[in-house]
Design an enzyme around this catalytic site. Structure first.
Site, PDB file in Angstrom:
ATOM      1  N   HIS A 153       0.851  -1.175   0.000  1.00 20.34           N
ATOM      2  CA  HIS A 153       0.000   0.000   0.000  1.00 20.34           C
ATOM      3  C   HIS A 153       0.894   1.234   0.000  1.00 20.34           C
ATOM      4  CE1 HIS A 153      -3.884  -1.894   0.514  1.00 20.34           C
ATOM      5  NE2 HIS A 153      -3.478  -2.572   1.565  1.00 20.34           N
ATOM      6  N   CYS A 195      -0.329   2.663  -4.269  1.00 19.40           N
ATOM      7  CA  CYS A 195      -1.090   3.894  -4.506  1.00 19.40           C
ATOM      8  C   CYS A 195      -0.204   5.106  -4.241  1.00 19.40           C
ATOM      9  CB  CYS A 195      -2.310   3.958  -3.591  1.00 19.40           C
ATOM     10  SG  CYS A 195      -3.636   2.826  -4.055  1.00 19.40           S
TER      11      CYS A 195
END
Length: 313
Positions: A153, A195
């Site tokens: 992430h 991300c």
């Protein structure tokens, strides 16, 4: 489908959009004005309306470079894969189903090119930095280059360990020329699947006539080079945006990267390879989800190059 934690959201956990108890394909998910005052110092002062060019300094000299990095070493080099799938509850980050397929595909792909690949799963921030620091302190004199792949992430400028976020710059700076001298003048590549924000790319319909429809230290010791030179960063998405991953097939970026490297890794120059990856992600992928807010979204990777020569594996 889980959503990456939004920056500044410290109160409520991000709700899960789809249960992902296994690796089955349930749909795509996210990995979570110029200042002109100094222009005169750059372009020179003006006299009678005419721009004066700065005087040439005798300390500058032209150097005729070799425009390809040398691969004439005993080995291509190391490739470190950091694969983070499970996160501590305190991070409020969802399980990254599909990342194990990414890691396996990347391992096979980079090994075929000739890299010495090692995979590290579910690392804390401290362990991640420790491993990369140890690698940076190794002697890479017999290697042509170095590669590191981060699967996790993220937010803009951040990559997540299992226990929280850390600055990507803190990790990549370990391999700067002033800290890792055996890689001076050699390519240092970082591939980052994560991300970089919480924006969606809705895409735009192209016209029928659109172009998209056609479908060693081998630095000379006689001169200085910047400590930030010879780095390449290949991000899965542009700043500010989500990066998409399919729980069954893996992330869009890694799928495209492995496909292009497998077919052209020994023939094309690295920026040609990554431009082709950009094209494949931009044109061949579109999100599908039961939640309309997450459906029909697009993505394009982002390449940042400080390479000073062409790189052929």
């Amino acid at each position: 489908m889980e959503r990456a934690q939004l920056p500044g959201d410290l109160s409520d956990p991000v709700p899960s959009q789809v249960h992902e108890d296994d690796e089955k394909d349930h749909g795509d998910v996210t990995d979570a004005k110029p200042d002109r005052r100094e222009r005169s110092s750059i372009f020179g002062k003006k006299k009678n309306g005419q721009e004066l060019q700065p005087e040439a300094s005798s300390k500058y000299r032209n150097v005729m470079p070799t425009f390809q990095y040398s691969m004439d070493y005993n080995k291509i080099g190391k490739c470190i894969i950091i694969n983070n799938k499970n996160f501590q509850e305190s991070t409020r980050m969802g399980t990254r189903n599909g990342t194990d397929k990414d890691a396996g595909d990347l391992q096979n792909c980079f090994r075929k090119i000739g890299f010495d690949v090692s995979v590290h799963n579910d690392l804390t921030c401290e362990t991640t930095e420790t491993i990369l620091r140890e690698v940076a302190l190794e002697n890479h004199s017999d290697a042509a280059c170095f590669a590191c792949i981060l699967l996790s992430h993220g937010e803009e400028g951040l990559i997540y360990g299992t226990d929280g976020g850390m600055q990507i710059k803190d990790l990549t700076s370990l391999f700067r020329g002033d800290k890792c001298q055996s890689l001076i003048g050699k390519p240092k590549m970082f591939f980052i699947q994560a991300c970089r924000g919480s924006e969606f790319d809705d895409g735009i319909q192209t016209d029928s006539g659109s172009s998209y429809d056609n479908l060693e230290m081998d630095a000379n010791p006689g001169y200085k080079i910047p400590v930030e030179a010879d780095f390449l960063y290949a991000y899965s998405t542009v700043p500010g945006y989500y990066s998409w991953r399919n729980p069954g097939r893996g992330s869009w970026f890694v799928q495209a990267l492995c496909e292009v490297l497998s077919k052209h890794g020994k023939q094309l120059e690295i920026l040609q390879i990554l431009t082709m990856v950009n094209y494949k992600v931009a044109t061949n992928f579109e999100s599908q989800s039961n939640d309309p807010c997450f459906s029909a979204k697009k993505q394009v990777p982002c390449v940042v190059s400080m390479l000073t020569k062409e790189l052929y594996f």
